[in-house]
Design an enzyme around this catalytic site. Structure first.
Site, PDB file in Angstrom:
ATOM      1  N   TYR A  30      36.340  21.790   0.919  1.00  0.00           N
ATOM      2  CA  TYR A  30      36.855  21.045   2.152  1.00  0.00           C
ATOM      3  C   TYR A  30      38.313  21.222   1.909  1.00  0.00           C
ATOM      4  CZ  TYR A  30      32.447  19.616   4.230  1.00  0.00           C
ATOM      5  OH  TYR A  30      31.303  19.365   4.631  1.00  0.00           O
ATOM      6  N   GLY A  31      38.895  20.968   0.549  1.00  0.00           N
ATOM      7  CA  GLY A  31      40.307  20.672   0.503  1.00  0.00           C
ATOM      8  C   GLY A  31      41.187  21.596   0.892  1.00  0.00           C
ATOM      9  N   CYS A  50      33.536  12.083   0.243  1.00  0.00           N
ATOM     10  CA  CYS A  50      34.811  13.049   0.200  1.00  0.00           C
ATOM     11  C   CYS A  50      36.132  12.398   0.670  1.00  0.00           C
ATOM     12  CB  CYS A  50      34.264  14.181   1.112  1.00  0.00           C
ATOM     13  SG  CYS A  50      35.354  15.632   0.986  1.00  0.00           S
ATOM     14  N   ASN A  51      37.026  12.519  -0.455  1.00  0.00           N
ATOM     15  CA  ASN A  51      38.525  11.937   0.175  1.00  0.00           C
ATOM     16  C   ASN A  51      38.896  12.825   1.279  1.00  0.00           C
ATOM     17  OD1 ASN A  51      39.569  10.158  -2.097  1.00  0.00           O
ATOM     18  ND2 ASN A  51      38.096  11.379  -2.842  1.00  0.00           N
ATOM     19  N   THR A  52      38.317  14.293   1.260  1.00  0.00           N
ATOM     20  CA  THR A  52      39.152  15.084   2.455  1.00  0.00           C
ATOM     21  C   THR A  52      38.750  14.841   3.597  1.00  0.00           C
ATOM     22  OG1 THR A  52      39.450  16.799   0.696  1.00  0.00           O
ATOM     23  CG2 THR A  52      39.671  17.468   2.973  1.00  0.00           C
ATOM     24  N   GLU A 106      33.923  21.394 -12.310  1.00  0.00           N
ATOM     25  CA  GLU A 106      32.897  22.111 -12.274  1.00  0.00           C
ATOM     26  C   GLU A 106      32.530  23.055 -13.157  1.00  0.00           C
ATOM     27  OE1 GLU A 106      32.220  23.097  -8.117  1.00  0.00           O
ATOM     28  OE2 GLU A 106      32.957  21.243  -7.311  1.00  0.00           O
ATOM     29  N   THR A 152      36.968  13.393  -5.189  1.00  0.00           N
ATOM     30  CA  THR A 152      35.693  12.858  -5.920  1.00  0.00           C
ATOM     31  C   THR A 152      35.715  13.308  -7.233  1.00  0.00           C
ATOM     32  OG1 THR A 152      35.071  15.044  -5.055  1.00  0.00           O
ATOM     33  CG2 THR A 152      34.503  12.931  -3.959  1.00  0.00           C
TER      34      THR A 152
HETATM   35  N1  DGL Z   1      35.170  16.203  -2.356  1.00  0.00           N
HETATM   36  C1  DGL Z   1      36.496  16.823  -2.141  1.00  0.00           C
HETATM   37  C2  DGL Z   1      37.392  15.354  -2.081  1.00  0.00           C
HETATM   38  O1  DGL Z   1      37.284  14.320  -2.545  1.00  0.00           O
HETATM   39  C3  DGL Z   1      36.973  17.741  -3.444  1.00  0.00           C
HETATM   40  C4  DGL Z   1      36.573  19.091  -3.136  1.00  0.00           C
HETATM   41  C5  DGL Z   1      36.578  19.898  -2.119  1.00  0.00           C
HETATM   42  O2  DGL Z   1      37.681  20.570  -1.780  1.00  0.00           O
HETATM   43  O3  DGL Z   1      35.668  20.121  -1.133  1.00  0.00           O
HETATM   44  O4  DGL Z   1      38.513  15.649  -1.458  1.00  0.00           O
END
Ligand code: DGL
Length: 273
Positions: free
Chosen positions: A45-46, A76-78, A155, A188
């Site tokens: 998502y980032g 998810c932070n994004t 990963e 995350t």
């Molecule tokens: N889960 C995403 C976050 O915490 C990181 C991985 C992504 O880019 O989706 O921002």
């Protein structure tokens, strides 16, 4: 609306990273059941736009509501940065993200008022941490740094590796030069390379893990709303895992980091929601 206190909590992420948040919920709120969804078909998502992340997040929230969850944690932070604000207005159950809890602790603990934030490009570009931190403490200086190579390194399993240390040294150099005394691990995956980040930043920089802080925020929220799960309602399989692709790979990763034996992950078609 009447919410069942023994219903599970929904936790979602763009993929496997949100398991760091699920792990903290398992450790700190042992009487809560969890339905986890990882969007492994559409990760990352980032590097995506707000419109896309919002559309994905709405579908996942719809799926989780169909599973009967009593509350949702956007792990998810994004997604927390780009979608939580809109989704909160549309939802009739409690929902929290991972930005606020980490920001609160960072604002309370910084001494020199210089806070660093690391995350995906979308999270850092959103400027959300700066907005939240300045509301909590107007004098604070916030230095954000996107670290997009950290996720693939995690990963790949290179948690303790020279290459990861080199990449960390390069990304974190400017935060060190700015003299931050507090660093928010705003993605995350980053708690999984905490020891490398610690080594590079040194002992004097406080590392804030939003996954842990969010679990505590969830505990307080459920208690405030009288929605804490009752211990005796705990089932034999209190945790359920769903993904949009590569279920087996997800199960392997989950078993490598969770204090729980994940026997199966179910793949679903998230585009149907
Ligand atoms: N889960 C995403 C976050 O915490 C990181 C991985 C992504 O880019 O989706 O921002």
């Amino acid at each position: 609306m009447n919410i069942d206190r023994n219903a599970p909590v929904g936790v979602f992420d763009s993929g496997i990273g949100g398991l760091t948040v699920a792990r903290e919920i398992m450790r700190n709120l042992p009487s809560e059941k969890i339905v986890y969804f990882g969007d492994t078909a559409r990760v990352p998502y980032g590097s995506k736009s707000k419109d896309t992340v919002l559309r994905y997040s709405r579908q996942i929230v719809h799926f989780l509501k169909n599973q009967g969850v009593k509350a949702i944690v956007v792990a998810c932070n994004t997604a927390s940065a780009l979608a939580l604000g809109d989704i909160k207005k549309e939802l009739d159950i409690p929902i929290i993200g991972v930005i606020d809890a980490g920001a609160k602790v960072a604002a309370a603990e910084t001494k020199n008022k210089k806070i660093g934030v690391i995350g995906t490009v979308a999270t850092i570009d959103s400027g959300i941490h700066e907005r939240v931190l300045k509301e909590l403490c107007p004098q604070v200086q916030v230095i954000g740094k996107a670290c997009p190579l950290f996720c693939p390194l995690v990963e790949e399993g290179w948690l303790h590796d020279d290459v990861t240390t080199k990449v960390a040294e390069r990304y974190l150099e400017e935060l060190k030069v700015c003299g931050i005394d507090t660093l928010i691990l705003g993605c995350t995956h980053y708690p999984l390379i905490r020891s490398t980040i610690r080594e590079v930043m040194g002992e004097n920089v406080r590392l804030v893990n939003p996954a842990y802080e969010t679990a505590l925020e969830l505990r307080d929220l459920l208690s405030e709303l009288d929605l804490t799960g009752q211990e005796n309602a705990q089932e034999e399989f209190p945790y359920r895992f769903y993904v949009s692709d590569l279920a087996e790979k997800f199960t392997d990763f989950a078993n490598s980091i969770l204090p729980y034996d994940v026997s199966m992950t179910q793949k679903i078609d998230i585009e149907k929601y």
